[in-house]
Scaffold this motif. Structure first.
Motif, mmCIF file in Angstrom:
data_model
loop_
_atom_site.group_PDB
_atom_site.id
_atom_site.type_symbol
_atom_site.label_atom_id
_atom_site.label_comp_id
_atom_site.label_asym_id
_atom_site.label_seq_id
_atom_site.Cartn_x
_atom_site.Cartn_y
_atom_site.Cartn_z
ATOM 1 N N LEU A 1 0.825 -1.209 0.000
ATOM 2 C CA LEU A 1 0.000 0.000 0.000
ATOM 3 C C LEU A 1 0.859 1.258 0.000
ATOM 4 O O LEU A 1 0.486 2.261 -0.625
ATOM 5 N N THR B 1 -9.988 5.500 -4.059
ATOM 6 C CA THR B 1 -9.181 4.939 -2.978
ATOM 7 C C THR B 1 -9.524 3.473 -2.730
ATOM 8 O O THR B 1 -8.641 2.657 -2.426
ATOM 9 N N ARG B 2 -10.797 3.113 -2.860
ATOM 10 C CA ARG B 2 -11.182 1.718 -2.653
ATOM 11 C C ARG B 2 -10.545 0.812 -3.694
ATOM 12 O O ARG B 2 -10.135 -0.314 -3.374
ATOM 13 N N GLN C 1 -7.673 1.399 -5.221
ATOM 14 C CA GLN C 1 -6.253 1.306 -4.872
ATOM 15 C C GLN C 1 -6.036 0.314 -3.733
ATOM 16 O O GLN C 1 -5.110 -0.502 -3.776
ATOM 17 N N ALA C 2 -6.899 0.374 -2.713
ATOM 18 C CA ALA C 2 -6.773 -0.576 -1.602
ATOM 19 C C ALA C 2 -7.037 -2.005 -2.071
ATOM 20 O O ALA C 2 -6.348 -2.945 -1.651
ATOM 21 N N GLY D 1 -4.032 -3.282 -3.851
ATOM 22 C CA GLY D 1 -2.992 -3.609 -2.880
ATOM 23 C C GLY D 1 -3.230 -4.950 -2.216
ATOM 24 O O GLY D 1 -2.297 -5.741 -2.025
ATOM 25 N N VAL D 2 -4.482 -5.241 -1.860
ATOM 26 C CA VAL D 2 -4.806 -6.536 -1.236
ATOM 27 C C VAL D 2 -4.557 -7.681 -2.221
ATOM 28 O O VAL D 2 -4.011 -8.731 -1.852
#
Length: 265
Positions: free
Chosen positions: A24, A40-41, A43-44, A47-48
């Motif tokens: 992240l 942003t969701r 991007q998160a 990352g997960v």
């Protein structure tokens, strides 16, 4: 009935949290992934997904409580490593942005500024155009996949450990930062040199014919000259931008150093 002990639960948490913090941080600092147009969701979620894909190949992790001092220090180190990887590539785009700023200011387009979602600041039209051009070149060589590969390989070259320095070569990152100025100046040099000659010619013309309105004829000439020079030099910028991106990829994969001092137990 399946029973889960606290030690097993803690191992699961640190097995996901520490790599996720590095990924992240890389996404937050790297270009393309941290673009303002990406929610942003998303991007998160990316990352997960990257973390889950890299977890099977991760080396063994140190066993510390996640809320202990050592656990918090390891978490901070992972954020620092991920930010260093993303910053290594963002410097490339900062150099391209600086080149656009120099060309735009020399052309007289300093007043034509817009909000740039990539840098979260104001930039002129030429700077945004060169940034879009660099992003297209970056995507054409699969740069986004190379960033993911770099952060995945970093778990092998810079494993999650209790090293104080996080395994980072801070001097290499600091020296790489000078590329913002050197590469940006080299990219802008042809256009700036041509515009400087045009401004010198306008200065001579003003001295020989003082009745001419330099502001009335100077801005159209410099702006037109700038667009003409950009049109002729843009194909030649492809290879230098690719070279800078390749140097950024090499820097991303070599931000680690071979040794560091371990934390006190």
């Amino acid at each position: 009935m399946i029973s889960i002990s606290s030690d097993v639960l803690n191992a699961w948490v640190i097995g996901l949290l520490w790599p996720l913090a590095r990924v992240l941080a890389m996404i937050a600092a790297s270009p393309i992934f941290s673009h303002g147009a990406i929610p942003t969701r998303v991007q998160a979620g990316v990352g997960v997904l990257i973390t889950l894909a890299t977890m099977p190949m991760l080396p063994p992790m140190p066993h510390f409580d996640i809320i202990s001092l050592q656990g918090l220090l390891i978490l901070a180190q992972q954020i620092l490593i991920g930010a260093a990887i993303g910053l290594s590539m963002r410097i490339v785009f900062s150099a391209v942005e600086m080149a656009g700023q120099l060309i735009g200011m020399t052309m007289g387009l300093g007043f034509a500024t817009f909000f740039d979602p990539q840098s979260q600041g104001q930039s002129n039209a030429i700077s945004q155009f060169l940034m879009l051009f660099a992003m297209l070149v970056f995507l054409s060589i699969d740069g986004h996949l190379l960033i993911i590969s770099a952060v995945a390989n970093s778990f092998v070259t810079i494993p999650i450990s209790t090293d104080v320095g996080g395994g980072l070569n801070y001097m290499k990152i600091a020296l790489w930062g000078e590329k913002v100025f050197s590469a940006g100046l080299l990219l802008a040099l042809p256009a700036v040199a041509a515009l400087l000659i045009a401004n010198m010619a306008l200065g001579v013309l003003t001295r020989t014919a003082p009745q001419l309105n330099i502001f009335g004829i100077g801005f159209p000439i410099t702006i037109s000259m700038g667009f003409i020079v950009i049109a002729f030099t843009l194909p030649g910028m492809l290879q230098p931008i690719q070279h800078i991106i390749q140097e950024g990829i090499i820097t991303m994969n070599s931000v680690g150093m071979p040794s560091a001092t371990p934390l006190p137990k």
